[in-house]
Scaffold this motif. Structure first.
Motif, PDB file in Angstrom:
ATOM      1  N   SER A 155      44.217 -15.064 -15.534  1.00  0.00           N
ATOM      2  CA  SER A 155      43.563 -15.782 -15.946  1.00  0.00           C
ATOM      3  C   SER A 155      42.079 -15.431 -17.559  1.00  0.00           C
ATOM      4  CB  SER A 155      42.377 -15.469 -15.043  1.00  0.00           C
ATOM      5  OG  SER A 155      41.938 -14.338 -14.749  1.00  0.00           O
ATOM      6  N   LYS A 156      42.461 -14.749 -18.313  1.00  0.00           N
ATOM      7  CA  LYS A 156      42.162 -14.036 -19.406  1.00  0.00           C
ATOM      8  C   LYS A 156      42.773 -14.832 -20.973  1.00  0.00           C
ATOM      9  CE  LYS A 156      39.343 -10.575 -17.466  1.00  0.00           C
ATOM     10  NZ  LYS A 156      38.848  -9.026 -17.569  1.00  0.00           N
ATOM     11  N   GLY A 157      43.907 -15.271 -20.531  1.00  0.00           N
ATOM     12  CA  GLY A 157      44.718 -15.356 -21.880  1.00  0.00           C
ATOM     13  C   GLY A 157      46.294 -14.994 -21.168  1.00  0.00           C
TER      14      GLY A 157
ATOM     15  N   MET B 299      43.661 -15.611 -26.580  1.00  0.00           N
ATOM     16  CA  MET B 299      42.709 -15.046 -25.565  1.00  0.00           C
ATOM     17  C   MET B 299      41.239 -15.992 -25.693  1.00  0.00           C
ATOM     18  SD  MET B 299      43.287 -12.169 -24.220  1.00  0.00           S
ATOM     19  CE  MET B 299      42.420 -11.139 -23.550  1.00  0.00           C
TER      20      MET B 299
ATOM     21  N   GLN C 257      38.773 -18.699 -24.834  1.00  0.00           N
ATOM     22  CA  GLN C 257      36.806 -18.554 -24.333  1.00  0.00           C
ATOM     23  C   GLN C 257      36.945 -18.941 -22.785  1.00  0.00           C
ATOM     24  OE1 GLN C 257      34.610 -17.148 -25.800  1.00  0.00           O
ATOM     25  NE2 GLN C 257      36.872 -16.595 -27.515  1.00  0.00           N
ATOM     26  N   PRO C 258      36.189 -18.881 -22.554  1.00  0.00           N
ATOM     27  CA  PRO C 258      35.988 -19.895 -21.615  1.00  0.00           C
ATOM     28  C   PRO C 258      35.515 -21.316 -21.438  1.00  0.00           C
ATOM     29  CG  PRO C 258      34.842 -17.692 -21.237  1.00  0.00           C
ATOM     30  CD  PRO C 258      35.283 -18.160 -22.577  1.00  0.00           C
TER      31      PRO C 258
ATOM     32  N   HIS D  37      41.300 -18.247 -31.224  1.00  0.00           N
ATOM     33  CA  HIS D  37      41.635 -17.617 -30.720  1.00  0.00           C
ATOM     34  C   HIS D  37      43.265 -16.666 -30.482  1.00  0.00           C
ATOM     35  CE1 HIS D  37      37.639 -18.252 -29.643  1.00  0.00           C
ATOM     36  NE2 HIS D  37      36.956 -19.309 -29.677  1.00  0.00           N
TER      37      HIS D  37
END
Length: 138
Positions: free
Chosen positions: A31-33, A48, A50-51, A66
């Protein structure tokens, strides 16, 4: 596909020789990358993002912004000694050091049991065409 205690799921597709070349890849997506590792190139790439508030494709250059890559140099002697880019060498070296010093092994018996159980669960899942709970094979 395996399901872990907190709901995480994973899948292992071990197919090292299917393409008639010695090239291995590992992808981890969460879920984070995501993380992508390659051997024998010894490159690890981490992304990673950004949301985002919507499912709009990233702007030009945003993906790269990122994303980082890290190259790990492996001594030529280890590359020539066999596959796994020295991992087997370092694992055995750590084990010998633990035995000689009376310390703890880096890879435990429990790690070995879980690794074998994952293979057993994967085979059972393929054979029976169903999700296999790790508790069934532990």
């Amino acid at each position: 596909t395996s399901r872990r205690a907190l709901g995480a799921r994973g899948c292992l597709d071990l197919c090292m020789f299917a393409e008639d070349r010695q090239h291995e890849e590992v992808h981890v997506v969460g879920s984070k990358g995501k993380v992508h590792a390659e051997a024998p190139a010894c490159v690890v790439t981490m992304h990673m993002p950004q949301p985002a508030s919507s499912r709009v494709p990233p702007a030009k250059g945003q993906y790269e912004q990122h994303t980082t890559s890290e190259n790990t140099e492996v001594p030529q002697a280890l590359l020539e000694a066999g596959h796994h880019e020295g991992a087997t060498f370092y694992e055995l070296e750590a084990f010998v050091n633990a035995v000689q010093s009376g310390g703890s092994a880096v890879v435990t018996i429990e790690d070995g049991i879980e690794a074998v159980a994952m293979g057993v669960a994967a085979e059972l899942s393929i054979k029976e065409k169903r999700v296999v709970d790790m508790q069934e094979v532990m």
